[in-house]
Motif scaffolding. Structure first.
Motif, PDB file in Angstrom:
ATOM      1  N   LEU A 190       0.551  -0.859   0.215  1.00 39.31           N
ATOM      2  CA  LEU A 190       0.092   0.074   0.132  1.00 39.31           C
ATOM      3  C   LEU A 190       0.440   1.027  -0.330  1.00 39.31           C
ATOM      4  CD1 LEU A 190      -3.145  -0.345   2.388  1.00 39.31           C
ATOM      5  CD2 LEU A 190      -3.217  -0.364  -0.143  1.00 39.31           C
TER       6      LEU A 190
ATOM      7  N   LEU B 127      -2.807   3.113  -7.071  1.00 38.10           N
ATOM      8  CA  LEU B 127      -2.681   3.438  -6.312  1.00 38.10           C
ATOM      9  C   LEU B 127      -4.350   3.730  -4.785  1.00 38.10           C
ATOM     10  CD1 LEU B 127      -2.120   3.021  -2.903  1.00 38.10           C
ATOM     11  CD2 LEU B 127      -0.970   5.463  -3.069  1.00 38.10           C
TER      12      LEU B 127
ATOM     13  N   HIS C  70     -10.732   4.965   3.420  1.00 39.00           N
ATOM     14  CA  HIS C  70      -9.974   5.413   4.019  1.00 39.00           C
ATOM     15  C   HIS C  70      -9.981   6.284   3.202  1.00 39.00           C
ATOM     16  CE1 HIS C  70     -10.395   5.075  -0.271  1.00 39.00           C
ATOM     17  NE2 HIS C  70      -9.601   5.310  -1.122  1.00 39.00           N
TER      18      HIS C  70
ATOM     19  N   LEU D  40      -7.342   0.831  -3.339  1.00 37.21           N
ATOM     20  CA  LEU D  40      -7.761   1.863  -1.821  1.00 37.21           C
ATOM     21  C   LEU D  40      -9.934   1.620  -2.458  1.00 37.21           C
ATOM     22  CD1 LEU D  40      -5.287   4.457  -1.386  1.00 37.21           C
ATOM     23  CD2 LEU D  40      -5.640   2.387  -0.138  1.00 37.21           C
TER      24      LEU D  40
END
Length: 264
Positions: free
Chosen positions: A175, A232, A244, A236
């Motif tokens: 991550l 990314l 998030h 997510l």
């Protein structure tokens, strides 16, 4: 033997079934007109429409279930594809650096290769998992930082501060590496002096916050347009859609990225 019903056959079966229901309804109406009132006819009609409703509801349920399963499979396939993009993106850059270092400093090149081997092992075997321990991710980031410390011949202010009493949180692998890689690629790489990368990782109460700040040359490309960051963001969205936040900000020469994941 595997009997597979084609789409054409499925449509024919459905059409035949619908026609059969209509015919049964017509027969009931004709029968009632012909023979007058039939005892229990209202109950029979009610039963007929209940059966029709159940059939339609069952068909709709199967269609919705099929769509959900298809959507989940598509998301899982997309996530696997996105994960596979992370590793080559990083290792391609490192192999290029190693190529230029082999003739200049073979001993350092050997050390880099061993470090890189450990990181590749983690990426290949652990990177394919749904979740890993936060402690494993931290080790991966520390190895990455050590690789860069060994590679550069200039002074770099690198700080990695960790504040947590529990590193056993489980989260999606690979991550934070994109944000760290961007800090070096768009910051340290293009600065001759006074380059810095400051990282703060805080993990408390089932929540992890990763903040990274670096300076950069304002004449260079914008780090927000890279494929790694888009990768990314999409990962997510797929894994932590409502749990998030990713905040990116920059001034004239300072870039800051903050990733928060809660509900772990």
């Amino acid at each position: 033997m595997n009997f597979k019903i084609t789409d054409r056959k499925r449509k024919l079966i459905k059409r035949f079934y619908n026609i059969a229901l209509i015919i049964i309804g017509v027969v009931i109406v004709v029968f009632n007109d012909t023979f007058g009132k039939l005892e229990g006819f209202v109950e029979f009609i009610a039963l007929y429409f209940i059966l029709v409703f159940i059939t339609i509801a069952h068909w709709l349920f199967k269609q919705i279930k099929s769509l959900i399963r298809l959507k989940n499979e598509k998301a899982k396939t997309e996530l696997m594809h996105l994960k596979s993009q992370v590793n080559p993106h990083f290792f391609f850059n490192m192999l290029n650096n190693l190529y230029g270092l082999v003739d200049k400093d073979s001993k350092k090149a050997q050390e880099l290769i061993l470090k890189l081997s450990d990181m590749m092992r983690y990426s290949i075997y652990d990177g394919e998992k749904d979740t890993v321990l936060l402690s494993e991710e931290i080790t991966y980031l520390e190895n990455y930082i050590e690789l860069h410390k060994m590679r550069y011949h200039k002074a770099i202010d690198i700080q990695f501060n960790i504040e947590t009493n529990d590193t056993d949180y489980e989260l999606m692998p690979l991550l934070f590496i994109i944000l760290l890689e961007n800090a070096f690629k768009h910051g340290v790489e293009n600065l001759r002096e006074h380059a810095y990368v400051h990282i703060n990782l805080v993990a408390h109460n089932n929540e992890v916050t990763f903040e990274i700040e670096n300076n950069f040359d304002e004449t260079q490309d914008n780090p927000e347009t890279g494929i790694g960051l888009k990768n990314l963001k999409r990962r997510l969205e797929l894994v932590y859609p409502k749990n998030h936040t990713l905040t990116l900000s920059k001034t004239d020469t300072i870039y800051t990225a903050t990733l928060n994941i809660n509900g772990l």
